[in-house]
Design a protein around this motif. Structure first.
Motif, PDB file in Angstrom:
ATOM      1  N   GLY A 198       2.285  -2.503  -8.164  1.00 47.81           N
ATOM      2  CA  GLY A 198       0.858  -2.667  -7.913  1.00 47.81           C
ATOM      3  C   GLY A 198       0.449  -2.224  -6.524  1.00 47.81           C
ATOM      4  N   ALA A 199       1.268  -1.364  -5.902  1.00 46.00           N
ATOM      5  CA  ALA A 199       0.933  -0.877  -4.560  1.00 46.00           C
ATOM      6  C   ALA A 199      -0.372  -0.082  -4.622  1.00 46.00           C
ATOM      7  N   ARG A 200      -1.296  -0.388  -3.731  1.00 45.23           N
ATOM      8  CA  ARG A 200      -2.590   0.290  -3.744  1.00 45.23           C
ATOM      9  C   ARG A 200      -2.506   1.623  -3.002  1.00 45.23           C
TER      10      ARG A 200
ATOM     11  N   VAL B  42      -3.642   4.592  -0.745  1.00 46.64           N
ATOM     12  CA  VAL B  42      -4.653   4.826   0.288  1.00 46.64           C
ATOM     13  C   VAL B  42      -4.342   6.156   0.978  1.00 46.64           C
TER      14      VAL B  42
ATOM     15  N   TYR C 220       0.862  -1.184   0.000  1.00 49.41           N
ATOM     16  CA  TYR C 220       0.000   0.000   0.000  1.00 49.41           C
ATOM     17  C   TYR C 220       0.898   1.234   0.000  1.00 49.41           C
TER      18      TYR C 220
ATOM     19  N   ALA D  76      -5.958   9.843  -2.159  1.00 51.47           N
ATOM     20  CA  ALA D  76      -6.295   8.481  -2.617  1.00 51.47           C
ATOM     21  C   ALA D  76      -7.544   7.986  -1.895  1.00 51.47           C
TER      22      ALA D  76
ATOM     23  N   ALA E 274     -10.726   0.584   2.864  1.00 52.41           N
ATOM     24  CA  ALA E 274      -9.896  -0.408   2.165  1.00 52.41           C
ATOM     25  C   ALA E 274      -9.949  -1.756   2.869  1.00 52.41           C
TER      26      ALA E 274
END
Ligand SMILES: C[S@@+](CC[C@H](N)C(=O)[O-])C[C@H]1O[C@@H](n2cnc3c(N)ncnc32)[C@H](O)[C@@H]1O
Length: 200
Positions: free
Chosen positions: A168-170, A172, A127, A133, A139
């Motif tokens: 591919g870090a989300r 937040v 993340y 974000a 989440a």
């Protein structure tokens, strides 16, 4: 395991390092040190389920990285000065080998930046803390095995941002206001505590 990676764009530990003037003599390493406290310490204790990485991109020559493991570290105190001494001594310790080399219980250092950290964190769900974000509260965090990336006082550099996106870090966010990095860490820790109580 909870992991926090704090990226210090100008941070370094060099000869000019001065405890009396930490911000100016260390490329704002003080920001990273406060994140160590926020991630690893609670009142009268160390969080054994947490690992903190500091990435020092301002280090002369190659970037450097430091890892502190709550499960093994000893004598970690909440004041910034003593964390600064711990970090200074860690980098001053002679060492050999590649990747993270343990220099004292629970403390390891590595030559290299984000890549050496990413190799170490393995498959933890990534993340990235970004203003604006999606809300962290909404989440579906994999709080059993997650890694959170946080910028310093000037945010992320483009290379880091690109590397985290490729990973591919989300993204937040912890609310509508841009916070100091250590406050961001504290809010994330609190959210994880609420979801998985009894840690520490
Ligand atoms: C002081 S802020 C950086 C401010 C910098 N001027 C910028 O524009 O990126 C330090 C770091 O904390 C995180 N951060 C600050 N506020 C946040 C928020 N509301 N939500 C998520 N992350 C935040 C980001 O990782 C940021 O890089």
């Amino acid at each position: 395991v909870r992991r926090f990676v704090v990226i210090g764009q100008r941070a370094f530990v060099g000869e000019a390092f001065s405890l009396a003037n930490l911000p100016a003599s260390s490329g704002r390493l003080d920001v990273l040190l406060r994140c160590v406290r926020a991630a690893l310490l609670f009142s009268h204790g160390v969080r054994r389920d947490t690992i903190v990485y500091l990435v020092l991109l301002g280090a002369p020559g190659a970037p450097q990285a430091l890892r502190i493991e709550g499960a093994a570290v000893k004598f970690l105190r909440p004041d910034e000065r003593s964390v600064a001494v711990l970090v200074q001594k860690a980098f001053a310790t002679p060492r050999a080998g590649s990747g993270f080399v343990t220099v004292r219980p629970g403390v390891a250092v590595a030559e290299g930046g984000l890549d050496v950290v990413l190799a170490d964190v393995g498959d933890a769900a990534p993340y990235v803390l970004e203003e604006g974000a999606a809300d962290l509260r909404e989440a579906a965090l994999d709080d059993a095995d997650a890694v959170f990336f946080v910028g310093d006082d000037v945010g992320f550099d483009e290379a880091t941002r690109g590397r985290l996106a490729a990973l591919g870090a989300r993204p937040v966010a912890v609310g509508p206001v841009s916070l100091h990095a250590d406050d961001v860490v504290a809010v994330v820790v609190n959210e994880l505590d609420r979801r998985t109580p009894g840690t520490g």
